[in-house]
Motif scaffolding. Sequence first.
Motif, PDB file in Angstrom:
ATOM      1  N   ALA A  28       1.608  41.419  14.770  1.00 10.87           N
ATOM      2  CA  ALA A  28       2.343  40.525  13.877  1.00 10.87           C
ATOM      3  C   ALA A  28       2.815  39.283  14.629  1.00 10.87           C
ATOM      4  N   LEU A  29       3.113  39.435  15.918  1.00  9.34           N
ATOM      5  CA  LEU A  29       3.633  38.297  16.669  1.00  9.34           C
ATOM      6  C   LEU A  29       2.539  37.349  17.134  1.00  9.34           C
ATOM      7  N   LEU A  53      -0.963  37.274  15.834  1.00  4.65           N
ATOM      8  CA  LEU A  53      -2.040  36.903  14.910  1.00  4.65           C
ATOM      9  C   LEU A  53      -1.595  35.717  14.071  1.00  4.65           C
ATOM     10  N   ARG A  54      -2.319  34.627  14.207  1.00  3.80           N
ATOM     11  CA  ARG A  54      -1.981  33.453  13.405  1.00  3.80           C
ATOM     12  C   ARG A  54      -3.203  33.024  12.641  1.00  3.80           C
ATOM     13  N   LEU A  70       2.706  52.986  17.575  1.00  2.00           N
ATOM     14  CA  LEU A  70       2.350  52.297  16.332  1.00  2.00           C
ATOM     15  C   LEU A  70       3.215  51.053  16.159  1.00  2.00           C
ATOM     16  N   VAL A  71       4.522  51.226  16.413  1.00  2.00           N
ATOM     17  CA  VAL A  71       5.445  50.095  16.285  1.00  2.00           C
ATOM     18  C   VAL A  71       5.051  48.984  17.250  1.00  2.00           C
ATOM     19  N   VAL A 104       4.756  57.241  17.181  1.00  2.00           N
ATOM     20  CA  VAL A 104       5.362  56.226  16.305  1.00  2.00           C
ATOM     21  C   VAL A 104       5.717  54.984  17.115  1.00  2.00           C
ATOM     22  N   ILE A 105       6.215  55.196  18.340  1.00  2.00           N
ATOM     23  CA  ILE A 105       6.561  54.057  19.195  1.00  2.00           C
ATOM     24  C   ILE A 105       5.319  53.211  19.464  1.00  2.00           C
ATOM     25  N   VAL A 162       1.998  47.231  15.843  1.00  2.00           N
ATOM     26  CA  VAL A 162       2.348  46.403  14.684  1.00  2.00           C
ATOM     27  C   VAL A 162       3.068  45.139  15.138  1.00  2.00           C
ATOM     28  N   ALA A 163       4.040  45.314  16.031  1.00  2.00           N
ATOM     29  CA  ALA A 163       4.815  44.156  16.480  1.00  2.00           C
ATOM     30  C   ALA A 163       3.919  43.181  17.233  1.00  2.00           C
ATOM     31  N   LEU A 223       6.987  61.258  17.968  1.00  2.00           N
ATOM     32  CA  LEU A 223       7.811  60.044  18.002  1.00  2.00           C
ATOM     33  C   LEU A 223       7.223  59.023  18.968  1.00  2.00           C
TER      34      LEU A 223
END
Lengths: 484, 203
Positions: free
Chosen positions: B164-165, B167-168, B156-157, B153-154, B160-161, B150
């Motif tokens: 995603a926040l 990369l433009r 990975l999250v 997983v944290i 990802v976050a 877990l």
Amino acid sequence: MMTLANLHLNLIAPEIFLSGAACLVLLIELFIKPARACALAWPLSLIALLISGGLAFGQINNPPLIGLNGLVISDSAAALLRGMSCFLAAGVLFYAQRYSQARDIWRVEYLTLALFGVVGMMTMIGSAHLLTLYVGVELLALCLYGMIAMQRDAVQAAEAAMKYFILGALASGLLLYGMSLLYGLTGTLSLASISANSLTTLLPTSLPLMLAVVMVIAGLLFKLGAVPFHMWVPDVYEGSATGTTLYLSAVPKLAAFAILYRLLEQGLGGWIEIWQDILLLTGIFSIALGNVIAIAQTSLKRMLAYSTISHMGFLLLGFASATTSGYAASMMYALIYAITTLAVFGVMLALSRDGFESDQLDDLKGLNQRHPWLAFLMLLAIFSLAGIPPTAGFFAKLLILQAVVEAGFLAVVVAAVLFAVVGAFYYLRVIKLMYFDAPREDLLAASARGYRPSVLWVLTANAVLVVAITPWIGAIMDVVSSTL
Amino acid sequence: MTFLQFIFYLFAAILIVSSLLVVTVRNPVRSALFLVLAFFSAACLWLTLEAEFLAIALVLVYVGAVMVLFLFVIMMLDIDIAKMRAGFTNYLPLGLIVAVLMAGELGLVMFSKEFSAESLPRPAGQIAEYSNTKALGSLVYTDYVFAFELAAVILLVAIVAAIALTLRRRPVTRYQAPEQQVKVRKEDRVRLVTLPTRPEEDA
């Protein structure tokens, strides 16, 4: 000797499946252009949530079993709450699609975070160990921060995410501090072993124990958004995109109930003297503050945020009665609250369009003339939130109050009912705005539909469910209490 | 006082002083460096408790990686210290009250019966060849495997976050598109033009 068989991996089948699906969703963008990836990722996420919910429900009749070396518990309550969390999250993603797409947050990463958030909730629900409980809490929180901040160009969303992040970190600190003290006192992190200590050595008058319990409760109350740790709720609700607000207001409440139940009943149940009064007080203060301040709001989202605070107060009251019927009433309340909130926000999402948020109370004026059917669905959901018979919300409140009376806190019940009556004012005002006020000119002209036709069917089923389950409420309550 | 106690008090004193300096020093670079010192002294304290792996991990991860990155960030950002300290005196009384309350509560815990030296005796030390790292490793991959996964997983999250926040894709910037480049055929780039040969009479 540990083998794969006595690890009981099947207990976490829903988590494993959903994590795999989330990774798959994340990979889609490698093969399909980002602009079109969500067209595939969205149905895939919905199907994954439904299957994982089905897997969870499949365990509902299993006898309680602790697996993965004491980290995870699987009982009927866990199966019910896990399954419902998955289905609710599927509902949220279903409603939010058109809205989020128009606001440029509907990306593969957003869906991945939403799916991993559900994994976090399921971990919290099935935790038998402080370690899994905390890891689950953090996993969910990180996903929520990310989802809120995903609306990068909105200053409000960035502010909401930042506020939530910093206060959430503080709350996690408190929670961890309490847990570390509990570990120091009992020498174990397993909830069952912690509660075994109450029978022997550790008395409820012990000061370190009190501090540990208070810190743990403070951390939990923050996650719940109850008074006096409610400051973040209105700002975060208002600042997030409505689809994200729906996700964070409806789905995690089941997990919040579950960790309260696991920690307080299964872990600290022997020291009820310490936490019962705290929950009673915070519960009644949440009901009072939520209902009174909601009256002054002009933003629908803020109003619903304060209404959530008051609903969490009711949930805590059921808990404070510390009887099986009280826990069952709280669980029932969390379930009905989540379903009703889904309907309210579903209507809000359907009403908003590209460039129009429909999140102010004024936007609802004369809704009956613009969208009579949506207005009717909103009416049902709002009646249920207000607790007006014959909606499910009424019975949910009734069951809680019944349990609290049985536990002997009559004064608390009287106060809760009084504030619920105060709260009925602002719910009824929404209905007055929808049915008896003239619509704004600019809104009457714009008649473009902001939702898929299929959303209307699901929304109808969702809102009607809130009323339609009332004849069977006793039977449902029996099922719910049998799981505990 | 035994030698171990002397070591403990020495590093504890350094830890407390450097932590205080982290929040009071004016220059943010210095305050980050004091944080490094605080981490280092905490690692030394853990060494005296025979938690070697944790101590090394703290130095490697926090001092070696996190704080170095943090220093870079501080040096690259233009931080207005005066603005950051503007509310300091306003918040000081409230902060002090909370700090005193917390310290009082901690004192109550520390001097309570449950945490006294009699109820929590110092555990017997391990033999010299005992490997802390091995013990931790076998626990993490057996008893706590679910929590460990877990935690993965944290992470990975978080990745990802974070991506995603930040990369433009700026439409103004020109990118190479390798997948398009390799697909190029001769017909797309080369145009064969048949030019009339120069007539004889012009020469």
